[in-house]
Design an enzyme around this catalytic site. Structure first.
Site, PDB file in Angstrom:
ATOM      1  N   LYS A  96     -15.541  -1.918   2.265  1.00 49.46           N
ATOM      2  CA  LYS A  96     -14.962  -2.256   1.346  1.00 49.46           C
ATOM      3  C   LYS A  96     -16.067  -2.933   0.307  1.00 49.46           C
ATOM      4  O   LYS A  96     -16.328  -4.076   0.645  1.00 49.46           O
ATOM      5  CB  LYS A  96     -13.826  -3.425   1.648  1.00 49.46           C
ATOM      6  CG  LYS A  96     -12.787  -2.970   2.374  1.00 49.46           C
ATOM      7  CD  LYS A  96     -11.938  -4.066   3.025  1.00 49.46           C
ATOM      8  CE  LYS A  96     -10.725  -3.370   3.763  1.00 49.46           C
ATOM      9  NZ  LYS A  96      -9.838  -4.559   4.049  1.00 49.46           N
ATOM     10  N   GLU A 147       0.827  -1.130   0.065  1.00 47.53           N
ATOM     11  CA  GLU A 147       0.042  -0.182  -0.027  1.00 47.53           C
ATOM     12  C   GLU A 147       0.810   1.160   0.030  1.00 47.53           C
ATOM     13  O   GLU A 147       0.354   2.431   0.108  1.00 47.53           O
ATOM     14  CB  GLU A 147      -0.938  -0.026   1.368  1.00 47.53           C
ATOM     15  CG  GLU A 147      -1.968  -1.162   1.166  1.00 47.53           C
ATOM     16  CD  GLU A 147      -2.811  -1.188   2.056  1.00 47.53           C
ATOM     17  OE1 GLU A 147      -2.858  -0.325   3.049  1.00 47.53           O
ATOM     18  OE2 GLU A 147      -3.758  -2.215   2.261  1.00 47.53           O
TER      19      GLU A 147
END
Length: 427
Positions: free
Chosen positions: A336, A206
């Site tokens: 999500k 990330e």
């Protein structure tokens, strides 16, 4: 009908880790189109909707998504042709019914989500609105506080740090643009601090740095140093947040952490110690997804002081979220879209959370694409918070840049969540 779905196409593409994912393109009768790409997670909850992979070891180690692509080109396209793209709830229900399984395992949640999001984008284009305004209406003006993952451990990095994410939270900024600048400046200083200490500046999935450190507290100390050296005040300008991803630590009923086995009570005591020493506003997945008793105890002890976020605990699932609400486990939810599989179900989860007084955080996955839908979704739903990685890697920056564009477009109507106290805090 000008907004009728006329055709759908799909392609196997690669995500930010070089693994296959897919994109869908929906075309309407009036010529409007919508393109959506779906992400994939590294640390995934057991109860997430099913991501359909080919299982052919001769292609991408079995990770190909050609079956999901074929499901879009075949049964999904046949089912949706002629349907009104403006009726998102009907589109998503048709997809759910066509799949017919509790976890979308027949068609694949990846196939279903790609079409769901692409349909919304096509509809927005058809009516001449940006996606955030199409989904959120006139009150879509709240820019989220970013939770910036600048130090990585756990499943997101190949190092000896247990906690998966150490995040900067620029709560003291006056605008999203300023918040992004705060984070970028601290990230640049953090790199210098690591270099001065002879530590690695390689990055994880990330975009956060992933150095080998002696302890998890050492990572927090690095962030405190970088914040101060960048000219900011820890806790006032920039706070901290953690994603423990405790599922990854659980073995035989014990949490294996910093070389020792711990009970849930031990972990909560550890978090209490961290809260006493650092300006931490949010702890995500502090315990495992089925440790409901532990979550209840942790929420009772810490919930008035810190945001306790369920990710693997809830997996954006209405049933699991309702259980958390009823049992007073957690006080915030990570959202999500690919955990549940349609836009409608995603928004329903947000609505249920808000009604219960839970905070909501829109989130990326570790395997991302250049798709920026979650940026629009964060503004559309007034979520107040977004997790979309560090201050490098273009698949992360794409979401931040989209939020900059949205803030500029809103002009004086734009409100930054951190500025008005709608960012992460205890209930």
């Amino acid at each position: 009908m000008e907004t009728a779905i006329e055709w759908i196409t799909a392609h196997e593409i690669l995500d930010s880790r070089g693994r296959p994912t897919l994109e869908a393109l929906v075309g309407l009768a009036n010529g409007a189109t919508g393109l959506a790409q779906v992400p994939s997670g590294a640390s995934t909850g057991t109860f997430e909707a099913h991501e359909l992979r080919d299982g052919d070891p001769k292609r991408y180690g079995g990770k190909g998504v050609l079956r999901a692509v074929e499901n879009i080109l075949g049964p999904i396209q046949s089912e949706l042709q002629g349907e009104d793209a403006l009726n998102q709830a009907r589109i998503d229900q048709l997809l759910i019914d066509l799949d017919g399984t509790p976890n979308k395992s027949r068609l694949g949640a990846n196939a279903i989500l790609a079409v769901s999001l692409a349909t919304a984008k096509a509809a927005a284009e058809a009516v001449g609105l940006p996606l955030y305004k199409y989904l959120g209406g006139p009150f879509a003006n709240l820019l989220p506080v970013p939770l910036m993952n600048v130090l990585n451990g756990g499943a997101h990095a190949d190092n000896n740090v247990d906690i998966q994410e150490f995040m900067l939270v620029p709560i003291g900024a006056a605008s999203f643009r300023e918040a992004l600048r705060y984070g970028a400046e601290v990230f640049a200083v953090l790199k210098q601090v690591l270099q001065q200490k002879g530590l690695s500046t390689g990055v994880g999935d990330e975009g956060g740095f992933a150095p080998d450190l002696d302890s998890n507290a050492a990572a927090l100390d690095l962030l405190m140093t970088a914040i101060e050296q960048a000219g900011y005040k820890p806790g006032a300008d920039i706070a901290l947040a953690l994603d423990v991803a405790a599922n990854e630590l659980l073995q035989d009923g014990q949490y294996h952490f910093e070389g020792k086995a711990h009970s849930a009570a031990d972990m909560v005591a550890y978090y209490q110690q961290l809260l006493a020493n650092y300006p931490i506003l949010s702890i995500e997945d502090g315990l495992a997804e089925e440790d409901w008793a532990g979550w209840q105890a942790m929420t009772a002890q810490l919930g008035s002081r810190v945001q306790l976020v369920g990710d693997d605990l809830f997996v954006t699932n209405l049933t699991r979220l309702q259980k958390g609400i009823d049992s007073a486990a957690a006080n915030a939810i990570l959202i999500k879209p690919n955990q549940i599989g349609t836009l409608t179900e995603t928004v329903s989860a947000i609505q249920l959370a808000v009604q219960a007084g839970f905070r909501t955080i829109i989130s990326h996955r570790s395997g991302e694409t250049e798709d920026t839908t979650i940026a629009d979704l964060a503004v559309a739903t007034r979520a107040g918070q977004i997790k979309t990685g560090s201050l490098c890697r273009s698949e992360r920056i794409a979401k931040y840049n989209q939020l900059l564009r949205i803030e500029d477009e809103l002009g004086e109507a734009a409100v930054y969540a951190g500025r008005v106290g709608l960012g992460p805090r205890a209930r």
